[in-house]
Design an enzyme around this catalytic site. Structure first.
Site, mmCIF file in Angstrom:
data_model
loop_
_atom_site.group_PDB
_atom_site.id
_atom_site.type_symbol
_atom_site.label_atom_id
_atom_site.label_comp_id
_atom_site.label_asym_id
_atom_site.label_seq_id
_atom_site.Cartn_x
_atom_site.Cartn_y
_atom_site.Cartn_z
ATOM 1 N N GLU A 78 12.739 -9.527 1.620
ATOM 2 C CA GLU A 78 11.968 -8.365 2.078
ATOM 3 C C GLU A 78 12.764 -7.091 1.802
ATOM 4 O OE1 GLU A 78 10.924 -8.780 6.219
ATOM 5 O OE2 GLU A 78 10.512 -6.632 6.445
ATOM 6 N N TYR A 97 11.448 8.567 1.667
ATOM 7 C CA TYR A 97 11.409 7.522 0.634
ATOM 8 C C TYR A 97 12.106 7.909 -0.669
ATOM 9 C CZ TYR A 97 8.002 5.607 3.891
ATOM 10 O OH TYR A 97 7.398 5.107 5.033
ATOM 11 N N ASP A 141 2.148 -15.991 5.689
ATOM 12 C CA ASP A 141 1.503 -17.297 5.535
ATOM 13 C C ASP A 141 1.267 -17.625 4.057
ATOM 14 O OD1 ASP A 141 1.424 -17.874 8.230
ATOM 15 O OD2 ASP A 141 -0.714 -17.454 8.482
ATOM 16 N N ASN A 199 8.077 -5.548 -0.936
ATOM 17 C CA ASN A 199 7.982 -4.416 -0.013
ATOM 18 C C ASN A 199 6.509 -4.326 0.340
ATOM 19 O OD1 ASN A 199 7.864 -2.099 1.455
ATOM 20 N ND2 ASN A 199 9.057 -0.853 0.009
ATOM 21 N N ARG A 248 5.533 10.844 -2.248
ATOM 22 C CA ARG A 248 5.226 10.468 -0.869
ATOM 23 C C ARG A 248 6.442 10.688 0.043
ATOM 24 N NH1 ARG A 248 4.656 4.320 1.418
ATOM 25 N NH2 ARG A 248 4.071 4.909 3.531
ATOM 26 N N ARG A 298 7.175 0.606 13.608
ATOM 27 C CA ARG A 298 7.741 0.108 12.339
ATOM 28 C C ARG A 298 8.901 -0.861 12.569
ATOM 29 N NH1 ARG A 298 5.464 3.505 8.387
ATOM 30 N NH2 ARG A 298 4.948 5.534 9.245
ATOM 31 N N ARG A 333 13.335 3.658 12.835
ATOM 32 C CA ARG A 333 12.194 4.579 12.775
ATOM 33 C C ARG A 333 11.305 4.427 14.026
ATOM 34 N NH1 ARG A 333 9.438 4.663 7.073
ATOM 35 N NH2 ARG A 333 8.468 6.453 8.132
ATOM 36 N N HIS A 368 4.100 -4.550 9.104
ATOM 37 C CA HIS A 368 4.007 -4.423 10.563
ATOM 38 C C HIS A 368 2.683 -4.943 11.112
ATOM 39 C CE1 HIS A 368 7.290 -1.854 9.440
ATOM 40 N NE2 HIS A 368 6.485 -0.994 8.846
ATOM 41 N N PRO A 372 0.798 -1.225 0.000
ATOM 42 C CA PRO A 372 0.000 0.000 0.000
ATOM 43 C C PRO A 372 0.833 1.278 0.000
ATOM 44 C CG PRO A 372 0.002 -0.987 2.177
ATOM 45 C CD PRO A 372 0.643 -1.982 1.264
ATOM 46 N N ASN A 373 0.345 2.219 -0.772
ATOM 47 C CA ASN A 373 0.899 3.583 -0.849
ATOM 48 C C ASN A 373 2.214 3.665 -1.627
ATOM 49 O OD1 ASN A 373 -1.237 4.667 0.810
ATOM 50 N ND2 ASN A 373 -0.216 3.712 2.554
ATOM 51 N N ALA A 412 3.153 -0.818 4.929
ATOM 52 C CA ALA A 412 2.670 -0.880 6.312
ATOM 53 C C ALA A 412 2.176 -2.273 6.698
ATOM 54 C CB ALA A 412 1.556 0.144 6.519
ATOM 55 N N HIS A 447 12.803 -2.710 2.043
ATOM 56 C CA HIS A 447 12.238 -1.435 2.494
ATOM 57 C C HIS A 447 13.158 -0.315 2.043
ATOM 58 C CE1 HIS A 447 9.316 -3.478 4.957
ATOM 59 N NE2 HIS A 447 10.298 -4.259 5.376
ATOM 60 N N LEU A 448 12.572 0.751 1.592
ATOM 61 C CA LEU A 448 13.382 1.916 1.211
ATOM 62 C C LEU A 448 14.060 2.516 2.433
ATOM 63 C CD1 LEU A 448 10.376 2.758 -0.783
ATOM 64 C CD2 LEU A 448 12.541 3.180 -1.935
ATOM 65 N N SER A 449 13.302 2.632 3.519
ATOM 66 C CA SER A 449 13.839 3.228 4.743
ATOM 67 C C SER A 449 14.333 2.120 5.673
ATOM 68 C CB SER A 449 12.743 4.035 5.442
ATOM 69 O OG SER A 449 11.662 3.192 5.838
HETATM 70 C C1 DQA Z 1 8.324 0.978 3.926
HETATM 71 C C2 DQA Z 1 8.359 1.189 5.446
HETATM 72 C C3 DQA Z 1 6.983 1.011 6.052
HETATM 73 O O1 DQA Z 1 7.028 1.246 7.458
HETATM 74 C C4 DQA Z 1 5.997 1.975 5.445
HETATM 75 O O2 DQA Z 1 4.704 1.746 5.965
HETATM 76 C C5 DQA Z 1 5.998 1.941 3.963
HETATM 77 C C6 DQA Z 1 7.286 1.871 3.264
HETATM 78 C C7 DQA Z 1 9.686 1.301 3.269
HETATM 79 O O3 DQA Z 1 9.850 0.911 2.128
HETATM 80 O O4 DQA Z 1 10.541 1.929 3.892
HETATM 81 O O5 DQA Z 1 4.960 2.017 3.312
HETATM 82 O O6 DQA Z 1 8.030 -0.378 3.660
#
Ligand code: DQA
Length: 149
Positions: free
Chosen positions: A97, A22, A86, A73, A17, A110, A106, A79, A9-10, A76, A99-101
């Site tokens: 897995e 990010y 599963d 990725n 964003r 997170r 954080r 978390h 999502p997002n 959210a 993640h950009l951040s």
């Molecule tokens: C994220 C980190 C997550 O906490 C956040 O909700 C995201 C992006 C990252 O790529 O850093 O949507 O997965």
């Protein structure tokens, strides 16, 4: 070898964003870079992004028997969702897995990942470059395990 790249999502909003967290690279640009690396590595990439968790679960299920590994990725849902881990386990789909951040540097909410215990590895904190690092790591790991091509 087919590799699925799942974004949650997002992440369709990358570029606008919270760029201070990010970066300014869009998801389309990330996917184009991965395409070039995929060609170099001789693999086929399948890209998808979801703002609906059920649809992402269905897409993971559809990988059964036809995809060798995945980058994810989960945004959210990382978390919150045991269901995503599963789903990967259910269809025996190995994943890395991304993640950009650096989620571990954080806010406390997170710093826990439901996906991490099932992952081959995790890349976090390298921005858009993390997807490339994750793809190279995933393909190397799968080939070391004897995956086709
Ligand atoms: C994220 C980190 C997550 O906490 C956040 O909700 C995201 C992006 C990252 O790529 O850093 O949507 O997965």
């Amino acid at each position: 070898m087919r590799i699925a790249v799942f974004n949650g999502p997002n992440l369709n909003l990358l570029g606008i964003r919270e760029p201070e967290i990010y970066g300014t690279t869009t998801l389309g640009e990330i996917e184009s870079r991965l395409e070039r690396i995929g060609a170099e590595l001789g693999i086929t990439l399948l890209f998808s992004q979801f703002n609906d968790e059920g649809r992402m679960l269905d897409a993971i299920h559809n990988c059964y028997g036809v995809v060798t590994g995945a980058l994810v990725n989960a945004g959210a849902w990382t978390h919150t969702s045991l269901a995503i881990r599963d789903a990967f386990t259910a269809v025996q789909l190995p994943y890395v897995e991304v993640h950009l951040s650096n989620i571990y540097a954080r806010e406390p909410e997170r710093r826990h990942s439901w996906l991490a215990p099932g992952a081959i590895g995790i890349i976090a904190g390298f921005g858009a470059d993390g997807y490339e690092l994750a793809l190279r790591g995933l393909v190397t790991a799968l080939r070391n395990q004897g995956a086709d091509a």
